[in-house]
Scaffold this motif. Structure first.
Motif, mmCIF file in Angstrom:
data_model
loop_
_atom_site.group_PDB
_atom_site.id
_atom_site.type_symbol
_atom_site.label_atom_id
_atom_site.label_comp_id
_atom_site.label_asym_id
_atom_site.label_seq_id
_atom_site.Cartn_x
_atom_site.Cartn_y
_atom_site.Cartn_z
ATOM 1 N N GLU A 1 -3.521 9.342 8.640
ATOM 2 C CA GLU A 1 -3.989 8.083 9.214
ATOM 3 C C GLU A 1 -3.295 7.868 10.552
ATOM 4 N N ASN B 1 1.040 2.206 7.774
ATOM 5 C CA ASN B 1 0.945 2.907 6.491
ATOM 6 C C ASN B 1 1.666 4.244 6.488
ATOM 7 N N TRP B 2 2.294 4.623 7.604
ATOM 8 C CA TRP B 2 2.995 5.897 7.668
ATOM 9 C C TRP B 2 4.272 5.857 6.857
ATOM 10 N N LYS C 1 2.411 4.767 1.094
ATOM 11 C CA LYS C 1 2.691 5.355 2.403
ATOM 12 C C LYS C 1 2.046 6.734 2.492
ATOM 13 N N ASN D 1 -3.049 4.111 12.131
ATOM 14 C CA ASN D 1 -2.458 3.001 11.393
ATOM 15 C C ASN D 1 -0.980 3.288 11.105
ATOM 16 N N PRO E 1 0.827 -1.209 0.000
ATOM 17 C CA PRO E 1 0.000 0.000 0.000
ATOM 18 C C PRO E 1 0.863 1.261 0.000
#
Length: 100
Positions: free
Chosen positions: A54, A60-61, A48, A57, A46
């Motif tokens: 976000e 996903n950073w 970043k 989560n 996914p």
């Protein structure tokens, strides 16, 4: 040893390529970088995102945002622990009144 030989061979071919006389258009084309940021176009997983988009989560950073947030958290934890454990050892000094 082999890598030094390969690097020397690459330098030699580059020098030959640059030093041979060519028409101006072809010479300019050989100086243009061909692989600029080639690895960044191929994403795996996914995308970043920024940590404030976000916040729940961390997976996903972006990596640099994760590092900043985690180091800030550790710093606050250590500072808070220091303040908590050293507050009890504070000695209050009573001001001495001047003699008249």
């Amino acid at each position: 040893m082999a890598t030094l030989a390969a690097a020397a061979a690459r330098r030699a071919t580059t020098m030959i390529r640059i030093s041979t006389p060519r028409p101006p258009a072809q010479a300019a084309a050989s100086l243009i970088q061909r692989r600029g940021l080639a690895g960044s176009a191929d994403h795996h997983g996914p995308p970043k995102v920024n940590c404030w988009k976000e916040p729940t989560n961390p997976g996903n950073w972006k990596e640099e945002h994760f590092v900043i947030v985690s180091l800030t958290g550790w710093g606050l934890l250590f500072y808070g622990g220091y303040k908590f454990f050293t507050r009890g050892g504070k000695k209050e000094e009573k001001p001495v009144e001047a003699a008249k």
